[in-house]
Design an enzyme around this catalytic site. Structure first.
Site, PDB file in Angstrom:
ATOM      1  CD  GLN A 201      -1.725  -2.297   1.805  1.00 34.15           C
ATOM      2  OE1 GLN A 201      -0.566  -2.700   1.843  1.00 34.15           O
ATOM      3  NE2 GLN A 201      -2.728  -2.999   2.322  1.00 34.15           N
ATOM      4  CG  ASP A 242      -7.315  -0.322   9.977  1.00 37.45           C
ATOM      5  OD1 ASP A 242      -6.146   0.035   9.797  1.00 37.45           O
ATOM      6  OD2 ASP A 242      -8.126  -0.574   9.059  1.00 37.45           O
ATOM      7  CE  LYS A 253      -2.266  -3.056   6.047  1.00 35.82           C
ATOM      8  NZ  LYS A 253      -3.063  -4.300   5.908  1.00 35.82           N
TER       9      LYS A 253
HETATM   10  O1  MRU Z   1      -5.414  -3.452   4.795  1.00 38.80           O
HETATM   11  P1  MRU Z   1      -5.678  -2.005   4.513  1.00 38.80           P
HETATM   12  O2  MRU Z   1      -4.970  -1.492   3.308  1.00 38.80           O
HETATM   13  O3  MRU Z   1      -7.145  -1.685   4.522  1.00 38.80           O
HETATM   14  O4  MRU Z   1      -5.053  -1.252   5.764  1.00 38.80           O
HETATM   15  C1  MRU Z   1      -5.192   0.131   5.848  1.00 38.80           C
HETATM   16  C2  MRU Z   1      -4.498   0.726   7.006  1.00 38.80           C
HETATM   17  O5  MRU Z   1      -3.931   0.056   7.834  1.00 38.80           O
HETATM   18  C3  MRU Z   1      -4.618   2.222   7.162  1.00 38.80           C
HETATM   19  O6  MRU Z   1      -3.495   2.754   7.785  1.00 38.80           O
HETATM   20  C4  MRU Z   1      -5.856   2.535   8.027  1.00 38.80           C
HETATM   21  O7  MRU Z   1      -6.971   1.883   7.529  1.00 38.80           O
HETATM   22  C5  MRU Z   1      -6.126   3.984   8.117  1.00 38.80           C
HETATM   23  S1  MRU Z   1      -6.695   4.642   6.586  1.00 38.80           S
HETATM   24  C6  MRU Z   1      -7.042   6.286   6.792  1.00 38.80           C
END
Ligand code: MRU
Length: 355
Positions: A201, A242, A253
């Site tokens: 990401q 999250d 993450k």
């Molecule tokens: O697995 P993902 O790509 O959905 O994980 C996303 C993250 O960990 C982001 O840092 C988190 O959702 C915050 S987004 C503003």
């Protein structure tokens, strides 16, 4: 601001999602027509990032109501039950981000408040509510960005992990929103985007949107973090979240916890940027469910097997950073600093008063 990645198609009962699995190489849209499509899009990471999946979930509720209506089920005795099951599916598509359940809950409340009503009327009300949730998210991010920009100094290099930018929200972003706001206020800010194995990401998505926005970005391997900090190349760390528990422990993450430990070791401030809707005051850090994804995401790269056949892999998508490692939470309601027992309790009261 990149804000075209989640959009209802004008005049249609369809939601277009920029397929984040294909970025930065291809800009293709994935079309959702009902709750099943939305659930799949969330599970398969067509759309990802806590606020973005929350917003998508809200649109998914509307799509499902419109879909049942188009199927002629508005007159049947079963539509409420069918809709209820579809909402449960959407809410459970991924377990860690609180935003999915939060958005579905908000849609349910609107349903309950207006019951009894006909399916087509509910679809209309839900379309408005999804629009509100979508617009609110952008507005909150812009506010949060302005709050957080105060913490950045002209000339800073900010390290971020995963993507918490426009693509992870309805637009603008949380962690990257802080960077955008600082840049807009005239500060020169550079970003180090940790690549974020296994789905990249950082290397793909943060690099893509920062470059599009004209912000200088350098990608680094996740395992370069300590070296870069030791060399003095990182002044601040800002990540998204999250789910933030009542005690301040924060799920984000996988790898975020390690980055926070290293930041503490090198005396670098480590900030979490997230809207108030990411706080789950019913949870403590040890109770946050951590998603485990298929081992193949780790064992294969670009479709090619990279580990010997028969070898298994750990693929936790998230980890929990203890509150003690977090210098402050940046929210649209201001900056919350330790001791979190007191400051997050204050935030809890503020948000409960509003609810
Ligand atoms: O697995 P993902 O790509 O959905 O994980 C996303 C993250 O960990 C982001 O840092 C988190 O959702 C915050 S987004 C503003």
């Amino acid at each position: 601001m990149l804000n075209y990645h989640i959009r209802p198609e004008p005049g249609q009962k369809r939601l277009l999602l920029l397929d984040q699995r294909l970025l930065p190489g291809q800009e293709q849209y994935f079309i959702c027509r009902n709750a099943d499509d939305v659930t799949q899009a969330v599970q398969n990471m067509v759309v990802r990032g806590a606020p973005a999946i929350g917003v998508t979930a809200a649109w998914g509720c509307w799509l499902e109501a419109a879909h049942l209506e188009a199927e002629g089920l508005g007159e049947s005795r079963f539509w409420e039950q069918l809709l209820d099951e579809a909402l449960q599916k959407i809410a459970q598509a991924r377990p860690t981000a609180v935003n999915l359940a939060w958005a579905v809950e908000r849609m349910r409340k609107v349903w309950q408040k207006n019951t009894p009503l006909q399916l087509h009327a509910l679809a209309d009300i839900w379309r408005n509510e999804a629009e509100n949730i979508h617009a609110d998210d952008i507005e909150l991010n812009i506010k949060l960005g302005a709050v957080g920009a105060e913490l950045l100094t002209d000339g800073d290099t900010v390290m971020t992990h995963c993507n918490a930018g426009s693509l992870a929200t309805a637009g603008y972003g949380t962690a990257l929103g802080v960077v955008y706001a600082a840049v807009e206020s005239g500060k020169k800010i550079r970003v180090i985007a940790n690549e974020t194995r296994p789905l990249l990401q950082g290397a793909r998505l943060s690099a893509y949107e920062l470059q599009k926005s004209g912000v200088e970005v350098t990608v680094a391997c996740d395992n370069a973090c300590a070296l870069l900090m030791q060399k003095g190349l990182v002044q601040k760390v800002v990540t998204g979240a999250d789910r933030i528990a009542a005690d301040g422990d924060t799920a984000n993450k996988i790898g975020t916890h390690g980055v926070a430990i290293m930041a503490r070791h090198f005396g670098i401030p480590f900030y979490i940027a997230a809207p108030c809707s990411t706080f789950d005051f019913r949870a403590t850090g040890d109770k946050i469910p951590l998603e485990e994804r298929p081992a193949d995401e780790v064992l294969r790269f670009n479709g090619t097997q990279i580990s010997p056949a028969g070898v298994d892999a750990y693929n936790f998508a998230f980890d929990v950073t203890p509150a003690a490692l977090i210098s402050a939470f940046i929210t649209e309601r201001g900056i919350f600093k330790p001791p979190y027992g007191r400051s997050l309790n204050e935030l809890r009261h503020q948000t409960e008063d509003k609810a």
